[in-house]
Design an enzyme around this catalytic site. Structure first.
Site, PDB file in Angstrom:
ATOM      1  CG  ASN A  33      33.746  38.170  38.814  1.00  0.00           C
ATOM      2  OD1 ASN A  33      34.301  37.241  39.410  1.00  0.00           O
ATOM      3  ND2 ASN A  33      34.408  39.241  38.412  1.00  0.00           N
TER       4      ASN A  33
ATOM      5  CG  HIS B 129      36.869  43.297  40.064  1.00  0.00           C
ATOM      6  ND1 HIS B 129      37.874  42.569  39.462  1.00  0.00           N
ATOM      7  CD2 HIS B 129      37.302  44.578  40.107  1.00  0.00           C
ATOM      8  CE1 HIS B 129      38.868  43.389  39.143  1.00  0.00           C
ATOM      9  NE2 HIS B 129      38.549  44.614  39.531  1.00  0.00           N
TER      10      HIS B 129
ATOM     11  CB  SER C 111      31.985  45.694  42.228  1.00  0.00           C
ATOM     12  OG  SER C 111      32.590  46.955  42.434  1.00  0.00           O
TER      13      SER C 111
ATOM     14  CG  ASP D  99      37.197  42.307  36.114  1.00  0.00           C
ATOM     15  OD1 ASP D  99      36.573  41.298  36.489  1.00  0.00           O
ATOM     16  OD2 ASP D  99      38.425  42.375  36.116  1.00  0.00           O
TER      17      ASP D  99
HETATM   18  C1  GRF Z   1      38.905  37.818  45.863  1.00  0.00           C
HETATM   19  O1  GRF Z   1      39.617  38.954  46.238  1.00  0.00           O
HETATM   20  C2  GRF Z   1      37.977  38.124  44.739  1.00  0.00           C
HETATM   21  O2  GRF Z   1      37.453  39.411  44.791  1.00  0.00           O
HETATM   22  C3  GRF Z   1      38.862  37.979  43.543  1.00  0.00           C
HETATM   23  O3  GRF Z   1      39.708  36.900  43.834  1.00  0.00           O
HETATM   24  C4  GRF Z   1      39.818  36.758  45.248  1.00  0.00           C
HETATM   25  C5  GRF Z   1      39.396  35.368  45.577  1.00  0.00           C
HETATM   26  O4  GRF Z   1      39.626  35.044  46.914  1.00  0.00           O
HETATM   27  N1  GRF Z   1      38.082  37.826  42.347  1.00  0.00           N
HETATM   28  P1  GRF Z   1      39.041  33.688  47.527  1.00  0.00           P
HETATM   29  O5  GRF Z   1      39.565  32.554  46.662  1.00  0.00           O
HETATM   30  O6  GRF Z   1      37.549  33.779  47.504  1.00  0.00           O
HETATM   31  O7  GRF Z   1      39.587  33.624  48.921  1.00  0.00           O
END
Ligand code: GRF
Length: 213
Positions: free
Chosen positions: A103, A105, A132, A141
């Site tokens: 993932n 985050h 991260s 997370d």
């Molecule tokens: C990103 O900020 C990611 O870190 C978080 O959700 C957002 C997704 O953005 N988990 P995208 O859909 O990849 O533009």
């Protein structure tokens, strides 16, 4: 060649950079829990199966996750990449893909797990924020951290400007993490830390605020 399945919920900018990163793997499918997620179009444009599994069609979390696992498993994935997938996953899901589920985050974990990370970073007055990439475990997370990228926080920042600065780094960090996984370069220790085989040891620090006289 390894198979990757990407799960999204929204615009898919991280998905886009992953698809463009010439990672030596096959993107087998992109699955969204939200109908009409923009990221689905990125997959379709590249001939990658773009699948919608609407979580609202399921009575409970367990039911949705069971259907999601069945869909994912059709594509025999070596790696499942969560790229803005806005769902809390059940232990059954996390256990099934342990060690091959990652993932991204938007905070320097373990601080600011959960939502509204940029607002919370500003409210806390931190001078350095970031993102991260981590292996997913049952705790939201948390999980072994693969790579982090740090950015300075400016006095004039709003959640939106900070999010934008972090997103630029997300787009560098995620393709690196996925490539390292695919190349078999990530070493997971028994105490839950991740090391990159052959990583350069740098002593370079980020000072924020910088250029202090
Ligand atoms: C990103 O900020 C990611 O870190 C978080 O959700 C957002 C997704 O953005 N988990 P995208 O859909 O990849 O533009």
């Amino acid at each position: 060649m390894k198979n990757i399945v990407v799960l999204i919920s929204g615009r898919g900018s991280n998905l886009g950079v992953l698809l463009d990163a010439a990672i030596p793997a096959r993107f087998a499918a992109v699955i969204s829990n939200r109908p009409g997620a923009l990221g689905l179009q990125l997959a379709t444009a590249r001939g990658i199966p773009a699948i919608t599994l609407d979580h609202k069609a399921f009575a409970d979390r367990e039911g949705f996750d069971a259907a999601l696992m069945a869909e994912i498993d059709k594509h025999a994935p070596d790696l499942i990449v969560l790229a803005g997938f806005m769902r809390v996953l059940t232990p059954a899901f996390v256990n099934r893909y342990q060690g091959r589920l990652i993932n991204i985050h938007p905070s320097l974990l373990p601080v600011f797990p959960g939502l509204h990370t940029h607002e919370r970073a500003l409210a806390a007055g931190v001078k350095i924020h970031g993102c991260s990439v981590h292996f997913v475990t049952a705790e939201l997370d948390h999980g072994p951290i693969i790579i982090q990228a740090a950015v300075p926080v400016h006095e004039s920042d709003t959640p939106a400007t900070l999010a934008e600065r972090v997103l630029v780094e997300e787009h560098k960090a995620y393709p690196l993490a996925v490539r390292w996984f695919v190349e078999g370069r990530l070493k997971l220790t028994e105490d839950g830390r991740v090391f990159l085989v052959g990583a350069p040891q740098t002593a370079q620090a980020l000072l924020s605020p910088g250029d202090v006289k």
